[in-house]
Design an enzyme around this catalytic site. Structure first.
Site, short mmCIF file in Angstrom:
data_model
loop_
_atom_site.label_atom_id
_atom_site.label_comp_id
_atom_site.label_asym_id
_atom_site.label_seq_id
_atom_site.Cartn_x
_atom_site.Cartn_y
_atom_site.Cartn_z
N CYS A 45 49.89 50.65 23.68
CA CYS A 45 51.26 51.20 22.79
C CYS A 45 52.20 50.07 23.01
O CYS A 45 53.16 49.85 22.33
CB CYS A 45 51.97 52.37 23.23
SG CYS A 45 52.14 52.34 24.77
N CYS A 104 50.39 58.16 28.92
CA CYS A 104 51.73 57.62 29.18
C CYS A 104 52.15 57.84 30.89
O CYS A 104 52.94 57.25 31.21
CB CYS A 104 52.69 58.39 28.50
SG CYS A 104 52.33 58.35 26.66
FE1 FES Z 1 53.33 54.43 25.00
FE2 FES Z 1 53.78 56.81 25.73
S1 FES Z 1 52.93 55.99 23.66
S2 FES Z 1 53.95 55.22 26.84
#
Ligand code: FES
Length: 122
Positions: free
Chosen positions: A34, A103
């Site tokens: 992400c 995460c």
């Molecule tokens: Fe990247 Fe949660 S989506 S840390």
């Protein structure tokens, strides 16, 4: 996607947010999927974490898990803090949605790196 009350509480009222300018150890971990990242700052005295702060450029779950990680680690010995796993953080929050489990890696891993950095300084 359902978040527990504990996740929402730590997201809306994060504990120990910020940095420590004269930190004894700093760890920064990024998530390649992400692109988010979290930094953890620690102060150590008598082999214990006596202060801890975090900063994150991350999603709500990253904020909540970092906040919970600092709460779990504060006051612990370095070995106890090193033993805190991503699963411990997720469990302490009452669980995370499957898609958000990754995460919780950020803060737990950043905490471990901060401790290793402190120890490497000898
Ligand atoms: Fe990247 Fe949660 S989506 S840390």
């Amino acid at each position: 996607m359902e978040y527990t009350e504990e996740v929402m509480d730590h997201f809306l009222n994060p504990r120990n947010i910020g940095d420590i300018p004269d930190a004894d150890g700093v760890g920064t971990i990024g998530n390649q999927v992400c692109g988010d990242m979290t930094s953890v700052y620690i102060k150590v005295a008598d082999d214990r974490i006596v202060d801890i702060k975090f900063k994150t450029f991350g999603c709500g779950a990253a904020i909540a898990t970092a906040s919970k990680t600092t709460e779990l680690a504060l006051g612990k010995t370095l070995d106890e803090a090193l033993a805190i796993t991503r699963d411990d953080v997720a469990d302490a929050l009452g669980g995370l949605p499957e898609a958000k489990l990754h995460c919780s890696n950020l803060a737990a891993d950043a905490l471990h790196v901060a401790i290793e950095e402190y120890r490497a300084k000898g």
